[in-house]
Design a protein around this motif. Structure first.
Motif, PDB file in Angstrom:
ATOM      1  N   LEU A   8       0.753  -1.405   0.079  1.00 36.09           N
ATOM      2  CA  LEU A   8       0.018  -0.051  -0.112  1.00 36.09           C
ATOM      3  C   LEU A   8       0.713   1.076   0.125  1.00 36.09           C
ATOM      4  O   LEU A   8       0.544   2.095  -0.539  1.00 36.09           O
ATOM      5  CB  LEU A   8      -0.969  -0.130   1.280  1.00 36.09           C
ATOM      6  N   ASP A   9       2.138   1.070   0.671  1.00 39.15           N
ATOM      7  CA  ASP A   9       2.846   2.380   0.835  1.00 39.15           C
ATOM      8  C   ASP A   9       3.240   2.627  -0.588  1.00 39.15           C
ATOM      9  O   ASP A   9       3.391   4.090  -1.212  1.00 39.15           O
ATOM     10  CB  ASP A   9       4.161   2.182   1.348  1.00 39.15           C
ATOM     11  N   PHE A  12      -0.341   3.805  -2.849  1.00 40.14           N
ATOM     12  CA  PHE A  12      -0.449   5.173  -2.579  1.00 40.14           C
ATOM     13  C   PHE A  12       0.389   6.275  -3.243  1.00 40.14           C
ATOM     14  O   PHE A  12       0.079   7.365  -3.609  1.00 40.14           O
ATOM     15  CB  PHE A  12      -0.903   5.279  -1.118  1.00 40.14           C
ATOM     16  N   SER A  13       1.855   5.719  -2.800  1.00 36.31           N
ATOM     17  CA  SER A  13       2.735   6.992  -3.522  1.00 36.31           C
ATOM     18  C   SER A  13       2.704   6.987  -4.842  1.00 36.31           C
ATOM     19  O   SER A  13       2.901   8.148  -5.467  1.00 36.31           O
ATOM     20  CB  SER A  13       4.234   6.141  -2.896  1.00 36.31           C
ATOM     21  N   LEU A  15       0.137   6.769  -6.882  1.00 37.42           N
ATOM     22  CA  LEU A  15      -1.156   7.638  -7.102  1.00 37.42           C
ATOM     23  C   LEU A  15      -1.159   9.245  -6.791  1.00 37.42           C
ATOM     24  O   LEU A  15      -1.979   9.982  -7.140  1.00 37.42           O
ATOM     25  CB  LEU A  15      -2.350   7.067  -6.522  1.00 37.42           C
ATOM     26  N   ALA A  16       0.153   9.346  -6.076  1.00 37.58           N
ATOM     27  CA  ALA A  16       0.353  10.670  -5.417  1.00 37.58           C
ATOM     28  C   ALA A  16       0.935  11.840  -6.421  1.00 37.58           C
ATOM     29  O   ALA A  16       1.491  12.973  -6.058  1.00 37.58           O
ATOM     30  CB  ALA A  16       1.227  10.651  -4.271  1.00 37.58           C
ATOM     31  N   ASP A  17       0.856  11.313  -7.740  1.00 36.51           N
ATOM     32  CA  ASP A  17       1.397  12.291  -8.726  1.00 36.51           C
ATOM     33  C   ASP A  17       0.391  12.204 -10.047  1.00 36.51           C
ATOM     34  O   ASP A  17      -0.336  11.369 -10.383  1.00 36.51           O
ATOM     35  CB  ASP A  17       2.618  11.517  -9.281  1.00 36.51           C
ATOM     36  N   LEU A  79      -5.733  -1.690  -7.686  1.00 38.62           N
ATOM     37  CA  LEU A  79      -6.591  -0.534  -7.488  1.00 38.62           C
ATOM     38  C   LEU A  79      -7.535  -0.779  -6.367  1.00 38.62           C
ATOM     39  O   LEU A  79      -8.016  -0.050  -5.596  1.00 38.62           O
ATOM     40  CB  LEU A  79      -7.273  -0.137  -8.709  1.00 38.62           C
ATOM     41  N   HIS A  80      -8.132  -2.309  -6.744  1.00 40.25           N
ATOM     42  CA  HIS A  80      -9.087  -2.579  -5.761  1.00 40.25           C
ATOM     43  C   HIS A  80      -8.531  -2.661  -4.153  1.00 40.25           C
ATOM     44  O   HIS A  80      -9.239  -2.452  -3.364  1.00 40.25           O
ATOM     45  CB  HIS A  80      -9.574  -4.133  -6.078  1.00 40.25           C
ATOM     46  N   THR A  82      -6.316  -0.757  -3.027  1.00 36.79           N
ATOM     47  CA  THR A  82      -6.294   0.513  -2.129  1.00 36.79           C
ATOM     48  C   THR A  82      -7.644   1.159  -2.020  1.00 36.79           C
ATOM     49  O   THR A  82      -7.836   1.721  -0.893  1.00 36.79           O
ATOM     50  CB  THR A  82      -5.508   1.454  -3.392  1.00 36.79           C
ATOM     51  N   GLU A  83      -8.617   0.787  -2.933  1.00 32.76           N
ATOM     52  CA  GLU A  83      -9.992   1.298  -2.491  1.00 32.76           C
ATOM     53  C   GLU A  83     -10.566   0.674  -1.281  1.00 32.76           C
ATOM     54  O   GLU A  83     -11.206   1.090  -0.570  1.00 32.76           O
ATOM     55  CB  GLU A  83     -10.796   0.797  -3.804  1.00 32.76           C
ATOM     56  N   TRP A  85      -8.847  -0.716   1.233  1.00 36.41           N
ATOM     57  CA  TRP A  85      -8.397  -0.083   2.553  1.00 36.41           C
ATOM     58  C   TRP A  85      -9.112   1.213   2.948  1.00 36.41           C
ATOM     59  O   TRP A  85      -9.419   1.365   3.934  1.00 36.41           O
ATOM     60  CB  TRP A  85      -6.722   0.321   2.227  1.00 36.41           C
ATOM     61  N   ILE A  86      -9.068   2.104   1.708  1.00 40.45           N
ATOM     62  CA  ILE A  86     -10.136   3.394   2.287  1.00 40.45           C
ATOM     63  C   ILE A  86     -11.515   3.001   2.589  1.00 40.45           C
ATOM     64  O   ILE A  86     -11.843   3.626   3.615  1.00 40.45           O
ATOM     65  CB  ILE A  86      -9.908   4.507   1.203  1.00 40.45           C
TER      66      ILE A  86
END
Lengths: 111, 111
Positions: A8-9, A12-13, A15-17, A79-80, A82-83, A85-86
């Motif tokens: 996940l690190d 998410f990292s 996706l941060a761009d 993608l699933h 990360t979704e 987790w949120i």
């Protein structure tokens, strides 16, 4: 269904761009070659390839080379993950709201 | 409902760290003071405060100080915004799969 271990690190990292999110957007519409991917971006190919590499390391994207053409595709399970987790954390927060609501309703009945 | 402008770069970047995700997890259970937050972490208070600051800058968390006590809480609309971005892209990918499936079914009928 196979179990995927997603970092996940890294996801998410990645996706941060905004450029990497735009690459993910385009790959959700279907696999693309690197040169197809590069079209809408004002980016030199080496810069685009670096973004693709970060996305590959995160597990969000995979690519295959056939001859001189590299084709990228999205890995939806990442993608699933990360979704999920949120979503799970929003659910915890909403359950807490429900409990608070029920508690207030009980207090009102007791008055 | 109010419109919130969330910086997805900052929000995803904030979630790309296991300590910050753990802070988000705990805050989804309810508001916590900074000292309550620090309990399960083997972290010096200044390090914890830095993580809280990153989460505040991303919009995922807000905090208020009353006297010497700072209390943090989750901002669910920011979590929702990150989930919405991912969800929307998974939906695009799934629609593409549906179209491919329908196309294959049509091809089969034509044989």
């Amino acid at each position: 269904m196979a179990k995927y271990s997603i970092d996940l690190d890294q996801a998410f990292s990645a996706l941060a761009d905004p450029t990497r999110r735009a690459i993910v957007s385009r790959l959700c519409e279907g696999p693309k070659t690197v040169s197809e991917l590069s079209e809408p971006f004002q980016l030199a190919l080496p810069s685009l390839l670096k973004h693709v590499q970060v996305l590959e390391q995160s597990g969000l994207v995979t690519s295959e080379k056939a001859g001189r053409v590299r084709t990228c595709k999205i890995e939806p399970h990442a993608l699933h993950a990360t979704e999920a987790w949120i979503h799970q954390h929003i659910a915890v927060w909403e359950q807490r709201l429900d409990r608070l609501e029920a508690h207030i309703a009980r207090m009102k009945r007791k008055r």
